[in-house]
Write an enzyme that holds these catalytic residues in place. Structure first.
Site, PDB file in Angstrom:
ATOM      1  CG  PHE A  85       4.064 -20.989  -8.181  1.00  0.00           C
ATOM      2  CD1 PHE A  85       4.969 -20.137  -8.441  1.00  0.00           C
ATOM      3  CD2 PHE A  85       3.943 -22.446  -9.465  1.00  0.00           C
ATOM      4  CE1 PHE A  85       6.370 -20.301  -9.615  1.00  0.00           C
ATOM      5  CE2 PHE A  85       4.600 -21.404 -10.263  1.00  0.00           C
ATOM      6  CZ  PHE A  85       5.052 -21.083 -10.536  1.00  0.00           C
ATOM      7  CB  SER A 129       9.590 -13.941  -0.937  1.00  0.00           C
ATOM      8  OG  SER A 129      10.206 -12.237  -0.772  1.00  0.00           O
ATOM      9  CE1 TYR A 153       5.350 -14.896   1.524  1.00  0.00           C
ATOM     10  CE2 TYR A 153       6.763 -12.991   1.433  1.00  0.00           C
ATOM     11  CZ  TYR A 153       6.601 -13.886   0.624  1.00  0.00           C
ATOM     12  OH  TYR A 153       6.336 -13.702  -1.041  1.00  0.00           O
ATOM     13  CE  LYS A 157       7.118 -18.306  -0.121  1.00  0.00           C
ATOM     14  NZ  LYS A 157       6.280 -19.308  -0.915  1.00  0.00           N
ATOM     15  CG  PHE A 182      14.243  -9.160  -5.660  1.00  0.00           C
ATOM     16  CD1 PHE A 182      15.124  -9.859  -6.068  1.00  0.00           C
ATOM     17  CD2 PHE A 182      14.422  -7.993  -5.145  1.00  0.00           C
ATOM     18  CE1 PHE A 182      15.980 -10.814  -5.088  1.00  0.00           C
ATOM     19  CE2 PHE A 182      15.332  -7.343  -4.353  1.00  0.00           C
ATOM     20  CZ  PHE A 182      16.580  -9.362  -4.390  1.00  0.00           C
ATOM     21  CG  LEU A 204       2.653   0.593  -5.944  1.00  0.00           C
ATOM     22  CD1 LEU A 204       1.950   1.455  -5.432  1.00  0.00           C
ATOM     23  CD2 LEU A 204       4.003   0.574  -6.742  1.00  0.00           C
ATOM     24  CG  PHE A 222       1.806   3.163   2.438  1.00  0.00           C
ATOM     25  CD1 PHE A 222       0.916   3.668   2.412  1.00  0.00           C
ATOM     26  CD2 PHE A 222       1.697   1.613   1.742  1.00  0.00           C
ATOM     27  CE1 PHE A 222      -0.467   2.953   2.588  1.00  0.00           C
ATOM     28  CE2 PHE A 222       0.373   1.182   1.897  1.00  0.00           C
ATOM     29  CZ  PHE A 222      -0.978   1.779   1.967  1.00  0.00           C
ATOM     30  NE  ARG A 296       2.747  -2.030   3.400  1.00  0.00           N
ATOM     31  CZ  ARG A 296       3.104  -2.229   1.486  1.00  0.00           C
ATOM     32  NH1 ARG A 296       2.025  -2.829   1.432  1.00  0.00           N
ATOM     33  NH2 ARG A 296       4.056  -3.105   1.539  1.00  0.00           N
ATOM     34  CG  ASP A 299       6.114  -1.196   3.077  1.00  0.00           C
ATOM     35  OD1 ASP A 299       6.271  -2.256   3.436  1.00  0.00           O
ATOM     36  OD2 ASP A 299       5.632  -0.307   2.801  1.00  0.00           O
TER      37      ASP A 299
HETATM   38  C1  UD1 Z   1       6.084  -7.671  -0.426  1.00  0.00           C
HETATM   39  C2  UD1 Z   1       6.950  -8.872  -0.378  1.00  0.00           C
HETATM   40  C3  UD1 Z   1       7.316  -9.586  -0.729  1.00  0.00           C
HETATM   41  C4  UD1 Z   1       6.378 -10.097  -1.739  1.00  0.00           C
HETATM   42  C5  UD1 Z   1       5.245  -8.715  -2.363  1.00  0.00           C
HETATM   43  C6  UD1 Z   1       3.210  -9.428  -2.437  1.00  0.00           C
HETATM   44  C7  UD1 Z   1       8.828  -8.054   1.715  1.00  0.00           C
HETATM   45  C8  UD1 Z   1       9.843  -7.077   1.867  1.00  0.00           C
HETATM   46  N1  UD1 Z   1       8.625  -8.193   0.067  1.00  0.00           N
HETATM   47  O1  UD1 Z   1       6.310  -6.948  -1.630  1.00  0.00           O
HETATM   48  O2  UD1 Z   1       8.123 -10.649  -1.257  1.00  0.00           O
HETATM   49  O3  UD1 Z   1       5.968 -11.053  -3.133  1.00  0.00           O
HETATM   50  O4  UD1 Z   1       4.409  -8.344  -0.696  1.00  0.00           O
HETATM   51  O5  UD1 Z   1       2.907  -9.925  -1.704  1.00  0.00           O
HETATM   52  O6  UD1 Z   1       7.985  -8.310   2.586  1.00  0.00           O
HETATM   53  N2  UD1 Z   1       2.697   0.826  -1.666  1.00  0.00           N
HETATM   54  C9  UD1 Z   1       2.135   2.042  -1.710  1.00  0.00           C
HETATM   55  N3  UD1 Z   1       0.517   2.256  -1.710  1.00  0.00           N
HETATM   56  C10 UD1 Z   1       0.142   1.162  -2.136  1.00  0.00           C
HETATM   57  C11 UD1 Z   1       1.277  -0.609  -1.871  1.00  0.00           C
HETATM   58  C12 UD1 Z   1       1.973  -0.204  -1.769  1.00  0.00           C
HETATM   59  O7  UD1 Z   1       3.128   3.143  -1.172  1.00  0.00           O
HETATM   60  O8  UD1 Z   1      -0.760   0.983  -1.487  1.00  0.00           O
HETATM   61  C13 UD1 Z   1       4.341   0.905  -1.915  1.00  0.00           C
HETATM   62  C14 UD1 Z   1       4.969  -0.016  -0.624  1.00  0.00           C
HETATM   63  O9  UD1 Z   1       4.699   0.883   0.395  1.00  0.00           O
HETATM   64  C15 UD1 Z   1       6.344  -0.611  -0.925  1.00  0.00           C
HETATM   65  C16 UD1 Z   1       5.656  -0.552  -3.023  1.00  0.00           C
HETATM   66  O10 UD1 Z   1       4.501   0.339  -2.865  1.00  0.00           O
HETATM   67  O11 UD1 Z   1       7.004   0.574  -0.882  1.00  0.00           O
HETATM   68  C17 UD1 Z   1       5.284  -2.033  -2.797  1.00  0.00           C
HETATM   69  O12 UD1 Z   1       4.743  -2.359  -2.159  1.00  0.00           O
HETATM   70  P1  UD1 Z   1       4.436  -3.488  -2.733  1.00  0.00           P
HETATM   71  O13 UD1 Z   1       3.415  -3.595  -4.320  1.00  0.00           O
HETATM   72  O14 UD1 Z   1       3.468  -4.319  -1.268  1.00  0.00           O
HETATM   73  O15 UD1 Z   1       5.059  -4.692  -2.892  1.00  0.00           O
HETATM   74  P2  UD1 Z   1       6.375  -4.995  -1.399  1.00  0.00           P
HETATM   75  O16 UD1 Z   1       6.080  -4.770   0.129  1.00  0.00           O
HETATM   76  O17 UD1 Z   1       7.474  -4.321  -2.062  1.00  0.00           O
END
Ligand code: UD1
Length: 351
Positions: A85, A129, A153, A157, A182, A204, A222, A296, A299
């Site tokens: 990991f 990932s 990142y 991977k 995912f 998130l 975002f 963001r 994304d």
């Molecule tokens: C990313 C990586 C994933 C990694 C994970 C943890 C990609 C495609 N995926 O996931 O492999 O394991 O990070 O580091 O690169 N969001 C908001 N507001 C916030 C935070 C997030 O709206 O404050 C939205 C983001 O725009 C996204 C969703 O929530 O659409 C999920 O975001 P997040 O939890 O950061 O994960 P990923 O970016 O999907």
């Protein structure tokens, strides 16, 4: 070949690694942990042992790029298999510090392979990932989707996967199972283990938990102009307990035969940012105020797994849903409002 009994877990104090240690201890494995605590604390392992009711076999504070220190771990323990990991995982930071990311993630993996090779250990479960797919533009991604990483990142991977595939191709004694996660989220149902995010959280689920808890005023969503039903981005959230269950199943399947095999790990179910807000608000019975903000950078609109290969080959399927993820993340947030800060130290953390 019989399933491994002594498993080295790199990054065993991290978010997924710590849950994996509990899962492996619960199933009778001897667990050896290496972690440099760059994004974790030794206290986590005290909690792992408390939940499992068993001790981790040994814990080593080291950076896996430290070849001499890592080799000494293999000298001391008859390791059967490695679950790897240890890596940096912040997508945004990786774009600002690409060299750091390639060195830690790719250099860390080759250093680990070197130590394994020197000690005749040829079984590895690798933490990959869905980020490797990049902006694939499909609704549902299966493992044949050509990788197109869009940040260091994700590229790190993908580079690791290519190295591992080539090693397996050239050295038939190796078995490598690469699991493309995912969005792992949630926490251990005890509330003792969970995600201890940076301040402010980048992901998130921990951000939403802190908003529900009143620690942050509101969530910034975002983007609300994605081509999705509610305009917000869709992801495939997988409970961390399901994620580590899949690793335990993977260890059993290392015995199936040599070569490199790649599997998506996802629930196969998409949830928008607003779905997460609604689910979290329901389980916590707290409002989760939010406002829309620009997309963001980097994304993509939709990332949902086609996880039928792992279901077909191993019979593995997730058992928990988004409400379970939110409920457990909320319990961890309530019991640990400041993360692991201030919890008891593991006495022999620097073995
Ligand atoms: C990313 C990586 C994933 C990694 C994970 C943890 C990609 C495609 N995926 O996931 O492999 O394991 O990070 O580091 O690169 N969001 C908001 N507001 C916030 C935070 C997030 O709206 O404050 C939205 C983001 O725009 C996204 C969703 O929530 O659409 C999920 O975001 P997040 O939890 O950061 O994960 P990923 O970016 O999907």
């Amino acid at each position: 070949m019989s399933p491994p009994s002594t498993v080295l877990v790199t990054g065993g104090a991290g978010f997924i690694g710590s849950h994996a240690c509990v899962e492996l201890l619960d199933h009778g494995y001897e667990v050896i942990v290496v972690d440099d605590y760059s994004n974790s604390t030794p206290q986590v392992l005290t909690r792992v042992e408390r939940i499992a009711g068993r001790f981790v076999g040994a814990v080593y504070e080291l950076d896996i790029r430290d070849r001499r220190a890592l080799s000494a771990v293999f000298d001391r323990h008859a390791v059967d298999a490695v679950v790897h990991f240890a890596a940096y995982k912040a997508v945004g930071t990786s774009t600002r510090m690409p060299v750091e990311y390639y060195d830690a993630n790719v250099g860390g993996t080759t250093a680990l392979l070197r130590a394994m090779d020197e000690h005749g250990v040829h079984q590895l479960v690798f933490s990959s990932s869905c980020a490797v797919y990049g902006d694939a533009g499909h609704e549902r991604l299966d493992e044949t989707t050509p990788p197109r990483p869009t940040n260091p990142y994700a590229a790190s991977k993908w580079l690791c996967e290519q190295i591992l595939a080539d090693v397996c191709h050239r050295c038939p004694e190796y078995t490598v199972l690469s699991l493309r996660y995912f969005n792992p989220a949630g926490a251990h149902p005890s509330g003792l283990l969970g995600e201890d995010p940076p301040d402010p959280p980048e992901n998130l689920m921990p951000y939403v938990a802190q908003v529900a808890d009143g620690r942050r005023e509101r969530l910034h969503v975002f983007g609300n102009d994605y081509p999705t039903p509610d305009g917000t981005a869709i992801r495939d959230y997988l409970h961390v307990m399901d994620t580590v269950d899949a690793h335990r199943v993977a260890l059993d399947h290392l015995a199936d035969g040599p070569g490199m095999h790649v599997y998506n790990l996802g629930a196969g179910r998409g949830s928008s940012v607003l779905d997460v807000v609604t689910a979290f608000s329901e389980v916590s019975d707290r409002p989760v105020p939010y406002e829309f903000a620009p997309r963001r950078p980097g994304d993509v609109a939709t990332l949902v797994a086609d996880a039928s290969a792992v279901a077909h080959d191993w019979g593995w399927r997730p058992t928990l849903d988004l409400a379970d993820i939110c409920r457990d993340a909320w319990r961890f947030q309530q019991l640990n409002p400041n993360g692991y800060a201030g919890s008891a130290r593991r006495p022999n953390a620097k073995e």
